[in-house]
Design a protein around this motif. Sequence first.
Motif, PDB file in Angstrom:
ATOM      1  N   THR A 200       0.864  -1.164   0.000  1.00  8.76           N
ATOM      2  CA  THR A 200       0.000   0.000   0.000  1.00  8.76           C
ATOM      3  C   THR A 200       0.916   1.234   0.000  1.00  8.76           C
ATOM      4  O   THR A 200       2.108   1.134  -0.280  1.00  8.76           O
ATOM      5  CB  THR A 200      -0.943  -0.025   1.221  1.00  8.76           C
ATOM      6  OG1 THR A 200      -1.839   1.092   1.133  1.00  8.76           O
ATOM      7  CG2 THR A 200      -0.196   0.037   2.532  1.00  8.76           C
ATOM      8  N   THR A 201       0.403   2.404   0.313  1.00  7.04           N
ATOM      9  CA  THR A 201       1.197   3.628   0.310  1.00  7.04           C
ATOM     10  C   THR A 201       2.311   3.539   1.350  1.00  7.04           C
ATOM     11  O   THR A 201       2.080   3.154   2.495  1.00  7.04           O
ATOM     12  CB  THR A 201       0.304   4.843   0.594  1.00  7.04           C
ATOM     13  OG1 THR A 201      -0.832   4.798  -0.281  1.00  7.04           O
ATOM     14  CG2 THR A 201       1.054   6.136   0.357  1.00  7.04           C
ATOM     15  N   LYS A 203       5.920   5.252   3.225  1.00  2.00           N
ATOM     16  CA  LYS A 203       6.540   6.514   3.659  1.00  2.00           C
ATOM     17  C   LYS A 203       7.891   6.708   2.986  1.00  2.00           C
ATOM     18  O   LYS A 203       8.950   6.406   3.542  1.00  2.00           O
ATOM     19  CB  LYS A 203       6.713   6.511   5.173  1.00  2.00           C
ATOM     20  CG  LYS A 203       5.422   6.440   5.970  1.00  2.00           C
ATOM     21  CD  LYS A 203       5.710   6.329   7.451  1.00  2.00           C
ATOM     22  CE  LYS A 203       4.455   6.136   8.275  1.00  2.00           C
ATOM     23  NZ  LYS A 203       4.758   5.917   9.710  1.00  2.00           N
ATOM     24  N   ILE A 229      -1.736  13.591   4.874  1.00  2.00           N
ATOM     25  CA  ILE A 229      -1.878  12.557   5.897  1.00  2.00           C
ATOM     26  C   ILE A 229      -3.337  12.436   6.334  1.00  2.00           C
ATOM     27  O   ILE A 229      -3.884  11.332   6.473  1.00  2.00           O
ATOM     28  CB  ILE A 229      -0.982  12.851   7.111  1.00  2.00           C
ATOM     29  CG1 ILE A 229       0.497  12.760   6.715  1.00  2.00           C
ATOM     30  CG2 ILE A 229      -1.290  11.901   8.260  1.00  2.00           C
ATOM     31  CD1 ILE A 229       0.947  11.385   6.315  1.00  2.00           C
ATOM     32  N   GLU A 230      -3.976  13.583   6.515  1.00  2.00           N
ATOM     33  CA  GLU A 230      -5.386  13.578   6.914  1.00  2.00           C
ATOM     34  C   GLU A 230      -6.247  12.869   5.868  1.00  2.00           C
ATOM     35  O   GLU A 230      -7.167  12.116   6.205  1.00  2.00           O
ATOM     36  CB  GLU A 230      -5.874  15.007   7.111  1.00  2.00           C
ATOM     37  CG  GLU A 230      -7.332  15.107   7.556  1.00  2.00           C
ATOM     38  CD  GLU A 230      -7.797  16.548   7.711  1.00  2.00           C
ATOM     39  OE1 GLU A 230      -9.004  16.742   7.913  1.00  2.00           O
ATOM     40  OE2 GLU A 230      -6.953  17.454   7.627  1.00  2.00           O
ATOM     41  N   THR A 232      -5.436  10.471   3.953  1.00  2.00           N
ATOM     42  CA  THR A 232      -5.183   9.032   3.850  1.00  2.00           C
ATOM     43  C   THR A 232      -5.864   8.227   4.952  1.00  2.00           C
ATOM     44  O   THR A 232      -5.788   6.998   4.956  1.00  2.00           O
ATOM     45  CB  THR A 232      -3.665   8.733   3.894  1.00  2.00           C
ATOM     46  OG1 THR A 232      -3.118   9.175   5.147  1.00  2.00           O
ATOM     47  CG2 THR A 232      -2.940   9.396   2.742  1.00  2.00           C
ATOM     48  N   HIS A 233      -6.535   8.898   5.879  1.00  6.60           N
ATOM     49  CA  HIS A 233      -7.287   8.173   6.908  1.00  6.60           C
ATOM     50  C   HIS A 233      -8.347   7.295   6.241  1.00  6.60           C
ATOM     51  O   HIS A 233      -9.102   7.752   5.378  1.00  6.60           O
ATOM     52  CB  HIS A 233      -7.964   9.149   7.876  1.00  6.60           C
ATOM     53  CG  HIS A 233      -7.014   9.824   8.811  1.00  6.60           C
ATOM     54  ND1 HIS A 233      -6.157   9.137   9.638  1.00  6.60           N
ATOM     55  CD2 HIS A 233      -6.777  11.138   9.056  1.00  6.60           C
ATOM     56  CE1 HIS A 233      -5.438   9.993  10.350  1.00  6.60           C
ATOM     57  NE2 HIS A 233      -5.790  11.214   9.998  1.00  6.60           N
ATOM     58  N   LEU A 235      -7.668   4.829   4.291  1.00  8.10           N
ATOM     59  CA  LEU A 235      -7.154   4.249   3.047  1.00  8.10           C
ATOM     60  C   LEU A 235      -7.052   2.732   3.153  1.00  8.10           C
ATOM     61  O   LEU A 235      -7.345   2.005   2.204  1.00  8.10           O
ATOM     62  CB  LEU A 235      -5.778   4.854   2.729  1.00  8.10           C
ATOM     63  CG  LEU A 235      -5.094   4.406   1.444  1.00  8.10           C
ATOM     64  CD1 LEU A 235      -5.876   4.896   0.230  1.00  8.10           C
ATOM     65  CD2 LEU A 235      -3.651   4.924   1.395  1.00  8.10           C
ATOM     66  N   ASN A 236      -6.631   2.258   4.328  1.00  7.38           N
ATOM     67  CA  ASN A 236      -6.459   0.829   4.565  1.00  7.38           C
ATOM     68  C   ASN A 236      -7.458   0.357   5.632  1.00  7.38           C
ATOM     69  O   ASN A 236      -7.683   1.067   6.610  1.00  7.38           O
ATOM     70  CB  ASN A 236      -5.043   0.535   5.056  1.00  7.38           C
ATOM     71  CG  ASN A 236      -3.979   1.088   4.123  1.00  7.38           C
ATOM     72  OD1 ASN A 236      -4.029   0.874   2.916  1.00  7.38           O
ATOM     73  ND2 ASN A 236      -3.011   1.804   4.685  1.00  7.38           N
ATOM     74  N   ASN A 241      -2.279   4.591   8.281  1.00  8.16           N
ATOM     75  CA  ASN A 241      -2.352   5.352   7.029  1.00  8.16           C
ATOM     76  C   ASN A 241      -1.346   4.869   5.994  1.00  8.16           C
ATOM     77  O   ASN A 241      -1.698   4.578   4.853  1.00  8.16           O
ATOM     78  CB  ASN A 241      -2.111   6.839   7.297  1.00  8.16           C
ATOM     79  CG  ASN A 241      -3.177   7.459   8.160  1.00  8.16           C
ATOM     80  OD1 ASN A 241      -3.648   6.845   9.108  1.00  8.16           O
ATOM     81  ND2 ASN A 241      -3.553   8.687   7.859  1.00  8.16           N
ATOM     82  N   LEU A 242      -0.088   4.828   6.403  1.00  9.01           N
ATOM     83  CA  LEU A 242       0.998   4.463   5.508  1.00  9.01           C
ATOM     84  C   LEU A 242       1.899   3.465   6.226  1.00  9.01           C
ATOM     85  O   LEU A 242       2.052   3.516   7.446  1.00  9.01           O
ATOM     86  CB  LEU A 242       1.832   5.686   5.100  1.00  9.01           C
ATOM     87  CG  LEU A 242       1.134   6.819   4.354  1.00  9.01           C
ATOM     88  CD1 LEU A 242       0.578   7.845   5.328  1.00  9.01           C
ATOM     89  CD2 LEU A 242       2.107   7.501   3.399  1.00  9.01           C
ATOM     90  N   ASN A 274      -5.506  -3.292   2.210  1.00  7.44           N
ATOM     91  CA  ASN A 274      -6.005  -2.377   1.182  1.00  7.44           C
ATOM     92  C   ASN A 274      -6.659  -3.127   0.010  1.00  7.44           C
ATOM     93  O   ASN A 274      -7.698  -2.696  -0.513  1.00  7.44           O
ATOM     94  CB  ASN A 274      -4.859  -1.504   0.675  1.00  7.44           C
ATOM     95  CG  ASN A 274      -5.308  -0.401  -0.235  1.00  7.44           C
ATOM     96  OD1 ASN A 274      -5.724  -0.637  -1.356  1.00  7.44           O
ATOM     97  ND2 ASN A 274      -5.226   0.832   0.240  1.00  7.44           N
TER      98      ASN A 274
END
Length: 277
Positions: A200-201, A203, A229-230, A232-233, A235-236, A241-242, A274
């Motif tokens: 997934t995404t 860092k 960052i906000e 991406t909440h 996303l998974n 997030n990451l 994800n």
Amino acid sequence: MTGRLEGKVAFITGGAKGQGRSHAVRLAQEGADIITVDILGDIPTAPYPQGTEADLAETVRQVEALDRRIIAKQADVRDYEGLKAALDEGVAALGRLDIVSANAGIVSGFAPSDQLDEQTWRDMIDINLTGVWHTTKAATPHLRASGGGSITITSSVVALKAAQNVAHYVAAKTGLIGLMRTLALELAPDRIRVNTIHPTTVKTDMTFNEPTYRVFRPDLENPTEEDFIEATHGLNPYPINLIDPVDLSNAIVFLASDEARYVTGIEFPVDAGNAIG
């Protein structure tokens, strides 16, 4: 150091920073010596800086601090002859090859498929797909000479589910699954295992750059890292997030180790759920 890869030599593309550096250090922690290459120059269609000589030198420093040997060279995965020469030189110096991490790749040109320009498409396919083929092609004779080994190809979670506005990236990363499966069949008689990992995404600088922020926050004129960052909440499915580069490095260690001695031809998600979310 637990020594799961003691006595082995690993080849990592894109090793100057980000995921590639993490893989080099993590494999070295497990006892492997390292051969790594990086382009050491920017790619006009990629909207973030690539690795530099100073970055590659830092990778060398961190590996050598673990008392492991490392051969680090400039090479572009699009240039097969240059890539092969760098790998051949590393194998001549370190004596063998057992592990390959086909890691080098880019993200660029977020746009609907009918609006992507020709050069953006071409760079993506040349680096993210053809570059991986070049890597495996150059490495295969050395792996055979060592009596077998492991190839891990870095794909993406989007290859398992698709995504909008990155048709070239999805095409390249999905193509890697087909390449992996073919290589797994072709190389099985040589005891060479081939798998893909699907993050997934992550860092890294590939993620933390303004064009990416704009994709996630098109409602803002000048989105910041905090805005990204906000966004991406959620996303998974798993509440993170990451992921960190080392999460992928740990997967590569496992797939390269004797613990995975019969694992080949699989798609290995490291994606906090994800692909199923």
